[in-house]
Scaffold this motif. Structure first.
Motif, PDB file in Angstrom:
ATOM      1  N   LYS A   4       0.825  -1.224   0.000  1.00  0.00           N
ATOM      2  CA  LYS A   4       0.000   0.000   0.000  1.00  0.00           C
ATOM      3  C   LYS A   4       0.855   1.268   0.000  1.00  0.00           C
ATOM      4  CE  LYS A   4      -1.973  -1.118   3.830  1.00  0.00           C
ATOM      5  NZ  LYS A   4      -1.241  -2.397   4.010  1.00  0.00           N
ATOM      6  N   SER A   5       1.786   1.353   0.948  1.00  0.00           N
ATOM      7  CA  SER A   5       2.571   2.585   1.072  1.00  0.00           C
ATOM      8  C   SER A   5       3.410   2.826  -0.171  1.00  0.00           C
ATOM      9  CB  SER A   5       3.462   2.525   2.315  1.00  0.00           C
ATOM     10  OG  SER A   5       2.680   2.396   3.480  1.00  0.00           O
ATOM     11  N   THR A   6       3.912   1.743  -0.748  1.00  0.00           N
ATOM     12  CA  THR A   6       4.690   1.858  -1.985  1.00  0.00           C
ATOM     13  C   THR A   6       3.803   2.394  -3.105  1.00  0.00           C
ATOM     14  OG1 THR A   6       6.032  -0.010  -1.266  1.00  0.00           O
ATOM     15  CG2 THR A   6       6.122   0.564  -3.615  1.00  0.00           C
TER      16      THR A   6
ATOM     17  N   LYS B  51      -2.310   5.870  10.632  1.00  0.00           N
ATOM     18  CA  LYS B  51      -2.115   5.670  12.066  1.00  0.00           C
ATOM     19  C   LYS B  51      -0.667   5.275  12.360  1.00  0.00           C
ATOM     20  CE  LYS B  51      -6.060   3.266  12.246  1.00  0.00           C
ATOM     21  NZ  LYS B  51      -7.233   2.506  12.743  1.00  0.00           N
ATOM     22  N   ASP B  52       0.004   4.753  11.359  1.00  0.00           N
ATOM     23  CA  ASP B  52       1.420   4.391  11.537  1.00  0.00           C
ATOM     24  C   ASP B  52       2.284   5.621  11.845  1.00  0.00           C
ATOM     25  OD1 ASP B  52       0.515   1.930  10.780  1.00  0.00           O
ATOM     26  OD2 ASP B  52       1.392   1.992   8.769  1.00  0.00           O
ATOM     27  N   HIS B  53       1.758   6.803  11.524  1.00  0.00           N
ATOM     28  CA  HIS B  53       2.533   8.014  11.792  1.00  0.00           C
ATOM     29  C   HIS B  53       2.596   8.333  13.281  1.00  0.00           C
ATOM     30  CE1 HIS B  53       1.521   9.597   7.470  1.00  0.00           C
ATOM     31  NE2 HIS B  53       2.337   8.565   7.477  1.00  0.00           N
TER      32      HIS B  53
ATOM     33  N   VAL C   1      -5.791   7.613   2.987  1.00  0.00           N
ATOM     34  CA  VAL C   1      -5.613   6.991   4.299  1.00  0.00           C
ATOM     35  C   VAL C   1      -4.920   5.652   4.096  1.00  0.00           C
ATOM     36  CG1 VAL C   1      -6.749   6.167   6.390  1.00  0.00           C
ATOM     37  CG2 VAL C   1      -7.636   8.182   5.186  1.00  0.00           C
ATOM     38  N   ASP C   2      -3.676   5.604   4.554  1.00  0.00           N
ATOM     39  CA  ASP C   2      -2.813   4.452   4.286  1.00  0.00           C
ATOM     40  C   ASP C   2      -2.751   3.522   5.504  1.00  0.00           C
ATOM     41  OD1 ASP C   2      -0.914   2.677   3.411  1.00  0.00           O
ATOM     42  OD2 ASP C   2       0.753   4.102   3.420  1.00  0.00           O
ATOM     43  N   ASN C   3      -3.847   2.762   5.679  1.00  0.00           N
ATOM     44  CA  ASN C   3      -3.907   1.727   6.707  1.00  0.00           C
ATOM     45  C   ASN C   3      -4.415   0.452   6.058  1.00  0.00           C
ATOM     46  OD1 ASN C   3      -5.138   4.254   8.897  1.00  0.00           O
ATOM     47  ND2 ASN C   3      -3.130   3.309   9.013  1.00  0.00           N
TER      48      ASN C   3
HETATM   49 MG   LIG Z   1       2.483   0.854   4.825  1.00  0.00          MG
END
Ligand SMILES: [Mg+2]
Ligand SMILES: Nc1ncnc2c1ncn2[C@@H]1O[C@H](COP(=O)(O)OP(=O)(O)OP(=O)(O)O)[C@@H](O)[C@H]1O
Length: 138
Positions: free
Chosen positions: A9-11, A26-28, A55-57
């Motif tokens: 996802k983040s990539t 939320k990882d932030h 929203v990257d979760n």
């Molecule tokens: Mg990620």
């Protein structure tokens, strides 16, 4: 974004939305309490300024996504789901290759997989895209 830990996802976000969207995750805030409430507040504030937000979760279940769809409705913007549909075995292998804190405990991987329901327009998304072909080179 929707997808298991390690699905990419983040990539994908970095490659496709990096120039146009503000990324919220939320990882932030790994140590914050009430991360869900904080994320909702941040998303609403950004949308109110007219920003485009991703929203990257993992967002595995409709319950995780309902508040995000509602936030988009509230702001009068469309809600799009991008499901990064990478085979679970590949997600596990990628997670194993991670170092330190970035590596998710196996129980978390399995819990997300157990709760997973593919996103659909029936739950309120205006658009659902599926990203496949994420296989690592042999
Ligand atoms: Mg990620
Ligand atoms: N298309 C791809 N092909 C090969 N490897 C990839 C691809 N996309 C991501 N990866 C690799 O897979 C791993 C996981 O990717 P990424 O961090 O983007 O996943 P994630 O879905 O954001 O995971 P998390 O939910 O834990 O944040 C990384 O090592 C990344 O380099």
């Amino acid at each position: 974004m929707v997808g298991l830990q390690g699905s990419g996802k983040s990539t994908w976000v970095h490659e496709h939305l990096g120039g146009t969207h503000t990324v919220v995750s939320k990882d932030h805030w790994p140590n914050a309490r009430r991360r869900e409430a904080r994320q909702r507040r941040v998303v609403a504030e950004l949308l109110a300024t007219g920003a485009r937000v991703v929203v990257d979760n993992t967002n595995p279940a409709p319950e995780d996504r309902a508040a995000l769809i509602a936030a988009a409705r509230e702001a009068g913007v469309p809600a799009r789901a991008v499901w990064v549909d990478t085979p679970p075995e590949l997600c596990l292998a990628r997670n194993e290759a991670r170092e330190g804190r970035a590596r998710v405990p196996l129980v978390g991987m399995y819990a997300t997989r157990a709760r997973f329901v593919p996103p659909s327009t029936a739950e309120g998304f205006d658009r659902v895209d599926v990203v496949r072909g994420m296989a690592d080179p042999a």
